[in-house]
Design a protein around this motif. Structure first.
Motif, PDB file in Angstrom:
ATOM      1  N   GLN A  93      28.940 -36.029-134.218  1.00 21.42           N
ATOM      2  CA  GLN A  93      28.870 -37.368-133.627  1.00 21.42           C
ATOM      3  C   GLN A  93      30.147 -38.156-133.861  1.00 21.42           C
ATOM      4  OE1 GLN A  93      27.119 -36.172-136.135  1.00 21.42           O
ATOM      5  NE2 GLN A  93      26.330 -37.731-137.538  1.00 21.42           N
ATOM      6  N   PHE A  94      30.849 -37.886-134.994  1.00 22.90           N
ATOM      7  CA  PHE A  94      32.112 -38.573-135.248  1.00 22.90           C
ATOM      8  C   PHE A  94      33.209 -38.040-134.330  1.00 22.90           C
ATOM      9  CE2 PHE A  94      36.187 -38.641-137.611  1.00 22.90           C
ATOM     10  CZ  PHE A  94      36.378 -40.012-137.598  1.00 22.90           C
ATOM     11  N   ILE A  95      33.240 -36.736-134.122  1.00 20.94           N
ATOM     12  CA  ILE A  95      34.247 -36.161-133.221  1.00 20.94           C
ATOM     13  C   ILE A  95      34.057 -36.694-131.806  1.00 20.94           C
ATOM     14  CG2 ILE A  95      35.084 -34.003-132.215  1.00 20.94           C
ATOM     15  CD1 ILE A  95      34.327 -32.618-134.819  1.00 20.94           C
ATOM     16  N   ASP A  96      32.803 -36.771-131.351  1.00 24.07           N
ATOM     17  CA  ASP A  96      32.534 -37.346-130.021  1.00 24.07           C
ATOM     18  C   ASP A  96      32.977 -38.798-129.956  1.00 24.07           C
ATOM     19  OD1 ASP A  96      31.469 -34.919-129.302  1.00 24.07           O
ATOM     20  OD2 ASP A  96      29.384 -35.516-129.660  1.00 24.07           O
ATOM     21  N   TYR A  97      32.772 -39.520-131.056  1.00 21.18           N
ATOM     22  CA  TYR A  97      33.146 -40.941-131.098  1.00 21.18           C
ATOM     23  C   TYR A  97      34.664 -41.108-130.998  1.00 21.18           C
ATOM     24  CZ  TYR A  97      33.826 -45.600-133.128  1.00 21.18           C
ATOM     25  OH  TYR A  97      34.212 -46.895-133.366  1.00 21.18           O
ATOM     26  N   VAL A  98      35.411 -40.266-131.718  1.00 17.65           N
ATOM     27  CA  VAL A  98      36.874 -40.378-131.709  1.00 17.65           C
ATOM     28  C   VAL A  98      37.438 -40.027-130.340  1.00 17.65           C
ATOM     29  CG1 VAL A  98      39.010 -39.447-132.690  1.00 17.65           C
ATOM     30  CG2 VAL A  98      37.082 -39.969-134.180  1.00 17.65           C
ATOM     31  N   THR A  99      36.888 -39.004-129.699  1.00  9.99           N
ATOM     32  CA  THR A  99      37.428 -38.543-128.419  1.00  9.99           C
ATOM     33  C   THR A  99      36.918 -39.343-127.224  1.00  9.99           C
ATOM     34  OG1 THR A  99      35.640 -36.907-128.307  1.00  9.99           O
ATOM     35  CG2 THR A  99      37.742 -36.207-129.282  1.00  9.99           C
ATOM     36  N   ALA A 100      35.914 -40.186-127.418  1.00 11.92           N
ATOM     37  CA  ALA A 100      35.370 -40.970-126.302  1.00 11.92           C
ATOM     38  C   ALA A 100      36.368 -42.040-125.861  1.00 11.92           C
ATOM     39  CB  ALA A 100      34.049 -41.616-126.707  1.00 11.92           C
ATOM     40  N   ARG A 101      36.358 -42.330-124.574  1.00 14.70           N
ATOM     41  CA  ARG A 101      37.252 -43.367-124.054  1.00 14.70           C
ATOM     42  C   ARG A 101      36.744 -44.766-124.370  1.00 14.70           C
ATOM     43  NH1 ARG A 101      39.269 -41.368-118.038  1.00 14.70           N
ATOM     44  NH2 ARG A 101      40.313 -39.432-118.749  1.00 14.70           N
ATOM     45  N   GLU A 102      35.443 -44.932-124.356  1.00 13.51           N
ATOM     46  CA  GLU A 102      34.843 -46.229-124.655  1.00 13.51           C
ATOM     47  C   GLU A 102      33.974 -46.080-125.889  1.00 13.51           C
ATOM     48  OE1 GLU A 102      32.764 -47.772-121.342  1.00 13.51           O
ATOM     49  OE2 GLU A 102      34.525 -47.821-120.018  1.00 13.51           O
ATOM     50  N   ARG A 103      34.155 -47.013-126.818  1.00 11.17           N
ATOM     51  CA  ARG A 103      33.399 -46.980-128.066  1.00 11.17           C
ATOM     52  C   ARG A 103      32.635 -48.290-128.191  1.00 11.17           C
ATOM     53  NH1 ARG A 103      38.758 -45.591-129.325  1.00 11.17           N
ATOM     54  NH2 ARG A 103      39.045 -43.333-129.508  1.00 11.17           N
ATOM     55  N   ALA A 104      31.336 -48.211-127.989  1.00  5.16           N
ATOM     56  CA  ALA A 104      30.522 -49.427-127.965  1.00  5.16           C
ATOM     57  C   ALA A 104      30.262 -49.955-129.366  1.00  5.16           C
ATOM     58  CB  ALA A 104      29.192 -49.152-127.256  1.00  5.16           C
ATOM     59  N   ALA A 105      29.858 -49.103-130.282  1.00  6.19           N
ATOM     60  CA  ALA A 105      29.454 -49.546-131.609  1.00  6.19           C
ATOM     61  C   ALA A 105      29.892 -48.515-132.631  1.00  6.19           C
ATOM     62  CB  ALA A 105      27.938 -49.751-131.658  1.00  6.19           C
ATOM     63  N   PRO A 106      29.945 -48.900-133.907  1.00  4.89           N
ATOM     64  CA  PRO A 106      30.300 -47.920-134.941  1.00  4.89           C
ATOM     65  C   PRO A 106      29.323 -46.754-134.958  1.00  4.89           C
ATOM     66  CG  PRO A 106      30.361 -50.169-135.809  1.00  4.89           C
ATOM     67  CD  PRO A 106      29.755 -50.251-134.457  1.00  4.89           C
ATOM     68  N   VAL A 107      29.824 -45.591-135.333  1.00  4.70           N
ATOM     69  CA  VAL A 107      28.988 -44.403-135.433  1.00  4.70           C
ATOM     70  C   VAL A 107      28.581 -44.224-136.889  1.00  4.70           C
ATOM     71  CG1 VAL A 107      30.958 -42.859-135.770  1.00  4.70           C
ATOM     72  CG2 VAL A 107      28.818 -41.953-134.887  1.00  4.70           C
ATOM     73  N   ARG A 108      27.370 -43.754-137.114  1.00  5.74           N
ATOM     74  CA  ARG A 108      26.875 -43.543-138.474  1.00  5.74           C
ATOM     75  C   ARG A 108      26.869 -42.051-138.777  1.00  5.74           C
ATOM     76  NH1 ARG A 108      22.923 -48.330-140.407  1.00  5.74           N
ATOM     77  NH2 ARG A 108      24.120 -49.998-139.430  1.00  5.74           N
ATOM     78  N   VAL A 109      27.487 -41.716-139.905  1.00  7.81           N
ATOM     79  CA  VAL A 109      27.652 -40.320-140.295  1.00  7.81           C
ATOM     80  C   VAL A 109      27.127 -40.152-141.713  1.00  7.81           C
ATOM     81  CG1 VAL A 109      29.319 -38.482-140.729  1.00  7.81           C
ATOM     82  CG2 VAL A 109      29.665 -40.043-138.804  1.00  7.81           C
ATOM     83  N   GLN A 110      26.356 -39.098-141.924  1.00  2.87           N
ATOM     84  CA  GLN A 110      25.868 -38.794-143.268  1.00  2.87           C
ATOM     85  C   GLN A 110      26.795 -37.798-143.931  1.00  2.87           C
ATOM     86  OE1 GLN A 110      21.736 -37.887-143.565  1.00  2.87           O
ATOM     87  NE2 GLN A 110      21.823 -37.379-145.739  1.00  2.87           N
ATOM     88  N   ILE A 111      27.275 -38.172-145.133  1.00  5.23           N
ATOM     89  CA  ILE A 111      28.133 -37.306-145.928  1.00  5.23           C
ATOM     90  C   ILE A 111      27.469 -37.160-147.291  1.00  5.23           C
ATOM     91  CG2 ILE A 111      30.417 -36.996-146.938  1.00  5.23           C
ATOM     92  CD1 ILE A 111      31.544 -38.736-144.728  1.00  5.23           C
ATOM     93  N   GLY A 112      26.967 -35.983-147.568  1.00  6.27           N
ATOM     94  CA  GLY A 112      26.201 -35.796-148.791  1.00  6.27           C
ATOM     95  C   GLY A 112      24.896 -36.567-148.700  1.00  6.27           C
ATOM     96  N   ASN A 113      24.617 -37.387-149.712  1.00  2.18           N
ATOM     97  CA  ASN A 113      23.408 -38.212-149.713  1.00  2.18           C
ATOM     98  C   ASN A 113      23.670 -39.630-149.220  1.00  2.18           C
ATOM     99  OD1 ASN A 113      21.804 -36.135-150.807  1.00  2.18           O
ATOM    100  ND2 ASN A 113      22.474 -36.631-152.885  1.00  2.18           N
ATOM    101  N   ALA A 114      24.897 -39.915-148.809  1.00  3.67           N
ATOM    102  CA  ALA A 114      25.262 -41.266-148.375  1.00  3.67           C
ATOM    103  C   ALA A 114      25.432 -41.316-146.860  1.00  3.67           C
ATOM    104  CB  ALA A 114      26.549 -41.721-149.063  1.00  3.67           C
ATOM    105  N   ILE A 115      25.262 -42.523-146.316  1.00  6.92           N
ATOM    106  CA  ILE A 115      25.432 -42.756-144.880  1.00  6.92           C
ATOM    107  C   ILE A 115      26.537 -43.803-144.705  1.00  6.92           C
ATOM    108  CG2 ILE A 115      24.312 -43.514-142.754  1.00  6.92           C
ATOM    109  CD1 ILE A 115      21.662 -42.657-143.965  1.00  6.92           C
ATOM    110  N   PHE A 116      27.497 -43.504-143.824  1.00  9.88           N
ATOM    111  CA  PHE A 116      28.622 -44.406-143.612  1.00  9.88           C
ATOM    112  C   PHE A 116      28.704 -44.806-142.139  1.00  9.88           C
ATOM    113  CE2 PHE A 116      29.744 -41.719-147.223  1.00  9.88           C
ATOM    114  CZ  PHE A 116      30.069 -42.675-148.164  1.00  9.88           C
TER     115      PHE A 116
END
Length: 415
Positions: A127-150
């Motif tokens: 989902q982060f790769i799609d967010y970076v490569t997208a032309r339009e970014r509406a809102a921040p993307v949420r990514v889980q890394i380990g037990n945390a969500i960013f």
């Protein structure tokens, strides 16, 4: 008398001297320009003095501007390092130019080794790769890394650079999940008795029932109404505990409180359990008597509800240099280890059907958690399935005060 040849010779020598003068200054200037050390602009004479002096002033102004830029960059980086959120500077190809310590800690980056690396090669979440490569970014993307969500957000700046901002939203996600679960649980808990009430009301209205059947239906309706009333009362209690100011440090006499708890436990048990009170309090508590009584009472009533007939419930009080503790032990059904971390969540039940049978609302331990937290105490839970449970509330020494002399004397006399 000077002849023409002599005149031309003098003129030529003068012209040569002037040429040497300019060549010498040009050579010195060229040498400095090849390695322009700050403060080392060559000195000159004559017309070159004005030129080189102007160059020296320009060089000093440039050094001042460079120093100011360095100071500004240093202040910016210090400010970025002080941010609790992660900040990553990316170039046009999404390669890392710089990141602060928060970003390195949150996303597992190396501030030195990862410079020049593409961010999508280091954070492989789809989902982060799609967010970076997208032309339009509406809102921040949420990514889980380990037990945390960013929450990750790209902010364009400059010509083609980007800032990648990261924020730890793990706690916010958990709170939102708890809120959704709470709304769903409240709706479910109230819908069930309401469905029963509506069904019985329709039955009584539509059918001609004998008096005994009508009384039976009314009794069951009263039970469901009482259950809804208990749920609402517990919700109001939780709301007060969450929003009220901290309790005042009023003396709460421990011995009478424990005696009342034992009497209430015996009344609730109705002779089906062995109830005992152990420990002679040498300290009273500082806080709200109603909140402490509610917390203690919930633990005692839970022990009785989940302990089979002929089981034992023990109420214990202990004093020490570190503080005092209130413990409720039972020989009941016990709790599996996987349930222990979630026991104080609202409406969380180990056995939902059994909780309804015993009349529990699923809010008792949540009330205990909030009430004792307001007194700087904490709850310890130990339990083994089939063997029983032990719930202990530990109060710090600052929340205790020596019991009144007359009560101590009475206890010593009775002992």
């Amino acid at each position: 008398m000077v002849g023409p040849a002599t005149g031309w010779a003098v003129f030529s020598l003068g012209l040569l001297a002037l040429l040497v003068y300019h060549v010498r200054h040009l050579a010195r200037l060229a040498s400095w320009l090849a390695d322009p050390l700050p403060g080392k602009v060559p000195e000159g004479s004559g017309t070159w003095d004005e030129v080189l002096n102007a160059l020296h002033k320009y060089e000093r102004a440039a050094v001042r501007r460079e120093s100011q830029l360095e100071d500004a960059l240093t202040r910016f980086r210090r400010a970025a390092q002080a941010l609790p959120d992660g900040v990553i500077m990316l170039d046009a190809e999404s390669r890392i130019e710089w990141c602060n310590n928060a970003a390195a800690a949150q996303l597992g980056l190396d501030p030195r080794a990862d410079v020049g690396q593409s961010i999508v090669n280091l954070l492989r979440a789809p989902q982060f790769i799609d967010y970076v490569t997208a032309r339009e970014r509406a809102a921040p993307v949420r990514v889980q890394i380990g037990n945390a969500i960013f929450a990750l957000q790209l902010v364009p700046y400059g010509e083609s650079q980007k800032l990648l901002l990261s924020r730890d939203v793990t706690q916010a996600e958990r709170l939102e999940t708890m809120r959704r679960d709470f709304v769903a649980n409240v709706s479910h808990e109230l819908r069930t008795p309401l469905t029963v009430l509506v069904g019985f009301l329709e039955t009584i209205r539509e059918l001609k029932l004998d008096p005994q059947r009508t009384r039976d239906y009314l009794g069951m309706m009263q039970e469901q109404a009482a259950r809804m009333h208990r749920i609402i009362e517990d919700l109001l209690t939780l709301s007060v505990l969450e929003s009220a100011p901290p309790p005042t440090a009023e003396r709460v006499s421990t011995r009478p409180l424990l005696e009342r708890l034992r009497a209430d436990a015996q009344a609730l048990s109705a002779g089906r359990h062995r109830i005992s009170l152990q420990g002679t309090p040498a300290f009273d508590l500082l806080g709200s008597e109603s909140e402490l009584s509610s917390a203690f009472g919930n633990l005692v009533s839970n022990a009785i509800r989940y302990t089979p007939q002929d089981g034992e419930v023990r109420i214990l009080w202990r004093d020490s240099a570190e503080g005092s503790s209130f413990t409720v032990e039972d020989t009941g059904i016990g709790i599996a280890p996987e349930h222990l971390p979630r026991l104080t969540e609202r409406f969380y039940r180990v056995d939902r059907s059994r909780s309804r049978e015993t009349g529990g609302t699923g809010l008792g331990l949540a009330i205990v958690k909030h009430a004792i937290a307001r007194h700087q105490a904490h709850l310890d839970v130990e339990s083994k399935p089939g063997q029983g449970s032990r719930f202990t509330i530990r109060f710090p020494a600052k929340r205790t005060v020596p019991a009144e002399p007359d009560l101590v004397h009475t206890r010593n006399s009775s002992a």
